[in-house]
Design a protein around this motif. Structure first.
Motif, PDB file in Angstrom:
ATOM      1  N   PHE A   1      47.706 -28.062 -87.017  1.00  0.00           N
ATOM      2  CA  PHE A   1      48.409 -28.113 -85.814  1.00  0.00           C
ATOM      3  C   PHE A   1      49.127 -26.635 -85.921  1.00  0.00           C
ATOM      4  O   PHE A   1      49.378 -25.967 -86.827  1.00  0.00           O
ATOM      5  CB  PHE A   1      49.624 -29.276 -85.998  1.00  0.00           C
ATOM      6  N   PRO A   2      49.499 -26.219 -84.683  1.00  0.00           N
ATOM      7  CA  PRO A   2      50.368 -24.895 -84.634  1.00  0.00           C
ATOM      8  C   PRO A   2      51.699 -25.006 -85.600  1.00  0.00           C
ATOM      9  O   PRO A   2      52.025 -26.018 -85.432  1.00  0.00           O
ATOM     10  CB  PRO A   2      50.499 -24.505 -83.270  1.00  0.00           C
ATOM     11  N   GLY A   3      51.975 -24.050 -86.153  1.00  0.00           N
ATOM     12  CA  GLY A   3      53.160 -23.808 -87.213  1.00  0.00           C
ATOM     13  C   GLY A   3      52.804 -24.223 -88.314  1.00  0.00           C
ATOM     14  O   GLY A   3      52.850 -23.265 -89.076  1.00  0.00           O
ATOM     15  N   HIS A   4      52.549 -25.539 -88.632  1.00  0.00           N
ATOM     16  CA  HIS A   4      51.837 -25.669 -90.016  1.00  0.00           C
ATOM     17  C   HIS A   4      51.039 -26.984 -90.063  1.00  0.00           C
ATOM     18  O   HIS A   4      50.734 -27.845 -89.308  1.00  0.00           O
ATOM     19  CB  HIS A   4      53.029 -25.689 -91.148  1.00  0.00           C
ATOM     20  N   PHE A   5      50.211 -26.985 -91.043  1.00  0.00           N
ATOM     21  CA  PHE A   5      49.373 -28.032 -91.307  1.00  0.00           C
ATOM     22  C   PHE A   5      49.739 -29.446 -91.460  1.00  0.00           C
ATOM     23  O   PHE A   5      50.855 -29.742 -92.074  1.00  0.00           O
ATOM     24  CB  PHE A   5      48.348 -27.715 -92.607  1.00  0.00           C
ATOM     25  N   LEU A   6      49.067 -30.495 -90.650  1.00  0.00           N
ATOM     26  CA  LEU A   6      49.659 -31.746 -90.843  1.00  0.00           C
ATOM     27  C   LEU A   6      48.518 -32.641 -91.279  1.00  0.00           C
ATOM     28  O   LEU A   6      47.348 -32.225 -91.550  1.00  0.00           O
ATOM     29  CB  LEU A   6      50.128 -32.131 -89.313  1.00  0.00           C
ATOM     30  N   VAL A   7      48.723 -33.954 -91.311  1.00  0.00           N
ATOM     31  CA  VAL A   7      47.741 -35.187 -91.657  1.00  0.00           C
ATOM     32  C   VAL A   7      47.591 -36.251 -90.775  1.00  0.00           C
ATOM     33  O   VAL A   7      49.094 -36.612 -90.147  1.00  0.00           O
ATOM     34  CB  VAL A   7      47.954 -35.418 -93.163  1.00  0.00           C
ATOM     35  N   LYS A   8      46.591 -36.838 -90.504  1.00  0.00           N
ATOM     36  CA  LYS A   8      46.739 -37.935 -89.539  1.00  0.00           C
ATOM     37  C   LYS A   8      45.980 -38.937 -90.206  1.00  0.00           C
ATOM     38  O   LYS A   8      45.062 -38.765 -91.147  1.00  0.00           O
ATOM     39  CB  LYS A   8      46.080 -37.717 -88.319  1.00  0.00           C
TER      40      LYS A   8
ATOM     41  N   GLY B   1      56.203 -38.448 -83.825  1.00  0.00           N
ATOM     42  CA  GLY B   1      56.030 -38.792 -82.822  1.00  0.00           C
ATOM     43  C   GLY B   1      55.766 -37.830 -81.790  1.00  0.00           C
ATOM     44  O   GLY B   1      55.690 -36.576 -82.043  1.00  0.00           O
ATOM     45  N   ALA B   2      55.054 -38.371 -80.519  1.00  0.00           N
ATOM     46  CA  ALA B   2      54.942 -37.435 -79.523  1.00  0.00           C
ATOM     47  C   ALA B   2      55.995 -36.473 -79.329  1.00  0.00           C
ATOM     48  O   ALA B   2      55.592 -35.032 -78.883  1.00  0.00           O
ATOM     49  CB  ALA B   2      54.545 -38.131 -78.190  1.00  0.00           C
ATOM     50  N   ALA B   3      57.005 -36.684 -79.157  1.00  0.00           N
ATOM     51  CA  ALA B   3      58.267 -35.903 -78.862  1.00  0.00           C
ATOM     52  C   ALA B   3      58.470 -34.729 -79.911  1.00  0.00           C
ATOM     53  O   ALA B   3      58.615 -33.723 -79.843  1.00  0.00           O
ATOM     54  CB  ALA B   3      59.679 -36.685 -78.636  1.00  0.00           C
ATOM     55  N   ASP B   4      58.497 -35.132 -81.118  1.00  0.00           N
ATOM     56  CA  ASP B   4      58.365 -34.485 -82.257  1.00  0.00           C
ATOM     57  C   ASP B   4      57.260 -33.049 -82.233  1.00  0.00           C
ATOM     58  O   ASP B   4      57.274 -32.113 -82.481  1.00  0.00           O
ATOM     59  CB  ASP B   4      58.289 -34.943 -83.779  1.00  0.00           C
ATOM     60  N   LEU B   5      56.061 -33.592 -82.078  1.00  0.00           N
ATOM     61  CA  LEU B   5      54.936 -32.770 -81.777  1.00  0.00           C
ATOM     62  C   LEU B   5      55.080 -31.766 -80.609  1.00  0.00           C
ATOM     63  O   LEU B   5      54.773 -30.512 -80.701  1.00  0.00           O
ATOM     64  CB  LEU B   5      53.451 -33.490 -81.789  1.00  0.00           C
ATOM     65  N   GLN B   6      55.727 -32.172 -79.521  1.00  0.00           N
ATOM     66  CA  GLN B   6      55.679 -31.394 -78.460  1.00  0.00           C
ATOM     67  C   GLN B   6      56.808 -30.577 -78.832  1.00  0.00           C
ATOM     68  O   GLN B   6      56.763 -29.289 -78.307  1.00  0.00           O
ATOM     69  CB  GLN B   6      56.166 -32.345 -77.298  1.00  0.00           C
ATOM     70  N   LYS B   7      57.932 -30.563 -79.475  1.00  0.00           N
ATOM     71  CA  LYS B   7      59.065 -29.920 -79.636  1.00  0.00           C
ATOM     72  C   LYS B   7      58.513 -28.633 -80.721  1.00  0.00           C
ATOM     73  O   LYS B   7      58.640 -27.722 -80.504  1.00  0.00           O
ATOM     74  CB  LYS B   7      60.129 -30.491 -80.603  1.00  0.00           C
ATOM     75  N   ARG B   8      57.495 -29.236 -81.579  1.00  0.00           N
ATOM     76  CA  ARG B   8      57.120 -28.142 -82.613  1.00  0.00           C
ATOM     77  C   ARG B   8      56.009 -27.073 -81.734  1.00  0.00           C
ATOM     78  O   ARG B   8      56.012 -25.966 -81.920  1.00  0.00           O
ATOM     79  CB  ARG B   8      56.330 -28.701 -83.629  1.00  0.00           C
TER      80      ARG B   8
ATOM     81  N   ASP C   1      55.470 -29.398 -72.543  1.00  0.00           N
ATOM     82  CA  ASP C   1      55.542 -30.470 -73.542  1.00  0.00           C
ATOM     83  C   ASP C   1      54.600 -31.296 -72.865  1.00  0.00           C
ATOM     84  O   ASP C   1      55.091 -32.369 -72.612  1.00  0.00           O
ATOM     85  CB  ASP C   1      56.883 -30.923 -73.865  1.00  0.00           C
ATOM     86  N   SER C   2      53.154 -30.935 -72.644  1.00  0.00           N
ATOM     87  CA  SER C   2      52.494 -31.963 -72.057  1.00  0.00           C
ATOM     88  C   SER C   2      51.670 -32.676 -73.340  1.00  0.00           C
ATOM     89  O   SER C   2      51.325 -32.340 -74.038  1.00  0.00           O
ATOM     90  CB  SER C   2      51.516 -31.214 -71.408  1.00  0.00           C
ATOM     91  N   ASN C   3      51.569 -34.030 -72.840  1.00  0.00           N
ATOM     92  CA  ASN C   3      50.905 -35.111 -73.747  1.00  0.00           C
ATOM     93  C   ASN C   3      49.510 -34.600 -74.198  1.00  0.00           C
ATOM     94  O   ASN C   3      48.813 -34.621 -75.312  1.00  0.00           O
ATOM     95  CB  ASN C   3      50.939 -36.437 -73.421  1.00  0.00           C
ATOM     96  N   ALA C   4      49.063 -33.975 -72.992  1.00  0.00           N
ATOM     97  CA  ALA C   4      47.459 -33.686 -72.926  1.00  0.00           C
ATOM     98  C   ALA C   4      47.465 -32.478 -73.900  1.00  0.00           C
ATOM     99  O   ALA C   4      46.307 -32.465 -74.820  1.00  0.00           O
ATOM    100  CB  ALA C   4      46.984 -33.353 -71.565  1.00  0.00           C
ATOM    101  N   ILE C   5      48.380 -31.394 -73.936  1.00  0.00           N
ATOM    102  CA  ILE C   5      48.158 -30.148 -74.785  1.00  0.00           C
ATOM    103  C   ILE C   5      48.321 -30.781 -76.139  1.00  0.00           C
ATOM    104  O   ILE C   5      47.658 -30.230 -76.950  1.00  0.00           O
ATOM    105  CB  ILE C   5      49.394 -29.291 -74.493  1.00  0.00           C
ATOM    106  N   VAL C   6      49.384 -31.685 -76.683  1.00  0.00           N
ATOM    107  CA  VAL C   6      49.490 -32.064 -78.118  1.00  0.00           C
ATOM    108  C   VAL C   6      48.272 -32.655 -78.461  1.00  0.00           C
ATOM    109  O   VAL C   6      47.809 -32.417 -79.617  1.00  0.00           O
ATOM    110  CB  VAL C   6      50.832 -32.729 -78.074  1.00  0.00           C
TER     111      VAL C   6
END
Length: 275
Positions: free
Chosen positions: A125-132, A152-159, A168-173
Motif C-alpha cells: 500500500f502507498p505509504g507503508h507495507f500492510l497485511v490483509k 477501515g475504508a476511511a483509514d485507508l482513504q486518509k492514508r 478518497d474513492s473506494n475504488a482507488i483504495v
C-alpha cells in the motif's frame, strides 16, 4: 548474490520462504549469520502462541491472539526514532531488538501468523507495507507497524490522500489492496535497504544489495542505471560504463538518456586522460 538466496528466488513463487529470504539478505551485514538458528526462533515463537490458542478458534480470534502476543507481550514495535537504521531491515536484528519498519514487522507477523493457521498476505500500500487476511465476514487490513491495528475504508482513504493526494474513492483504495507476491516482498525489502544505504552515502554497502536486486529482477533497467551510479561513486569506471551502456540499450527512450550519455562521455574522457 548468495547461492542459497538465488536458489530461493529462482524457484516457484509459492515455495519461497520469506523468513529465510529475509535472513539471507541480512548476511550482507552479518556474513556468519546462523540462518537456521533464527528460523528456529520464529518456529518457537509460533509454537508458543499456538499452544495458547484453542484448536477451534477462528481467524479473528487468532489475529487477536497474535496481536496480543507479538506486540503487547513480546513488545515488537515501530522504530520511529531511527527509521533509517539498516538494522530495521535485518530480520535477525528485528528479532533481537524487537523494533523494525513496516516491511520487516509485517514479514515477521505474516510468518508467525502462517504457522498458527492464518492466511495472511502482504499489501504494498502507498505509504507503508500492510497485511490483509480474508475472514468469513470480509477481508481485514492490518498494520503491524501500528501494533496490528485493523484499518477501515476511511483509514485507508486518509492514508492514500496523505501520500498521494488521491480522491478518497473506494475504488482507488480497493485497487491498492492486491496481494503482494513473495518475490515482490523480497524485492521491496532489498530496495528499502538500497535506499537506506544511498541516503547515508554508504555506497560500498549499497553495491551488494544492488547485485541481489538485479539478479532477482534482471528485466528492470533502472536498477542497472542505479548500480552504474554507485560504481561511478566508487570510481569503478569500467563497471559503471557497462551498466550505463546496458541501461541505454534496454531503455533507448528513457527520460534521463541525455544525463546518462553525459556520464558516459565524462568517464570516457577521464579514462583517456589516465591512459
Amino acid at each position: 548474490m548468495s547461492e542459497r538466496l538465488q536458489q530461493v528466488l529462482s524457484g516457484p513463487e509459492e515455495a519461497i520462504d520469506l523468513a529465510e529470504a529475509a535472513l539471507l539478505i541480512a548476511t550482507h551485514a552479518y556474513p556468519d549469520l546462523d540462518v537456521a538458528h533464527h528460523l528456529t526462533r520464529i518456529e518457537v515463537l509460533a509454537k508458543t502462541l499456538e499452544s495458547r490458542i484453542q484448536p477451534d478458534s477462528g481467524p479473528s480470534q487468532r489475529i487477536l491472539a497474535l496481536n496480543q502476543y507479538m506486540f503487547a507481550e513480546l513488545g515488537f514495535t515501530a522504530n520511529e526514532k531511527d527509521y533509517y537504521d539498516p538494522r530495521n531491515s535485518c530480520l535477525n536484528d528485528v528479532l533481537d531488538r524487537r523494533v523494525g519498519i513496516p516491511i520487516t514487522l509485517s514479514l515477521l507477523y505474516m510468518e508467525i501468523g502462517a504457522r498458527i493457521g492464518l492466511a495472511l498476505e502482504g499489501v504494498s500500500f502507498p505509504g507503508h507495507f500492510l497485511v490483509k487476511c480474508a475472514l468469513p465476514e470480509g477481508t481485514v487490513v492490518l498494520d503491524p507497524y501500528a501494533g496490528g491495528v485493523s484499518l477501515g475504508a476511511a483509514d485507508l482513504q486518509k492514508r492514500l490522500r496523505d501520500v498521494r493526494g488521491d480522491e478518497d474513492s473506494n475504488a482507488i483504495v480497493a485497487s491498492m489492496l492486491s496481494a503482494a507476491g513473495k518475490k515482490e516482498i523480497v524485492l521491496r525489502l532489498l530496495r528499502n535497504l538500497k535506499a537506506i544505504y544511498l541516503r547515508s552515502q554508504q555506497f560500498d554497502r549499497a553495491l551488494p544489495i544492488m547485485h541481489w536486486i538485479i539478479a532477482a529482477a534482471p528485466d528492470h533497467p533502472p536498477e542497472l542505471r542505479d548500480r552504474g551510479m554507485i560504481y561511478q561513486e566508487l570510481e569503478c569506471s569500467r563497471a559503471a560504463l557497462a551498466d550505463f551502456e546496458r541501461y541505454l540499450e534496454l531503455s533507448p527512450g528513457c527520460d534521463d538518456r541525455d544525463e546518462i550519455r553525459g556520464r558516459i562521455v565524462e568517464m570516457q574522457r577521464q579514462s583517456a586522460r589516465l591512459n
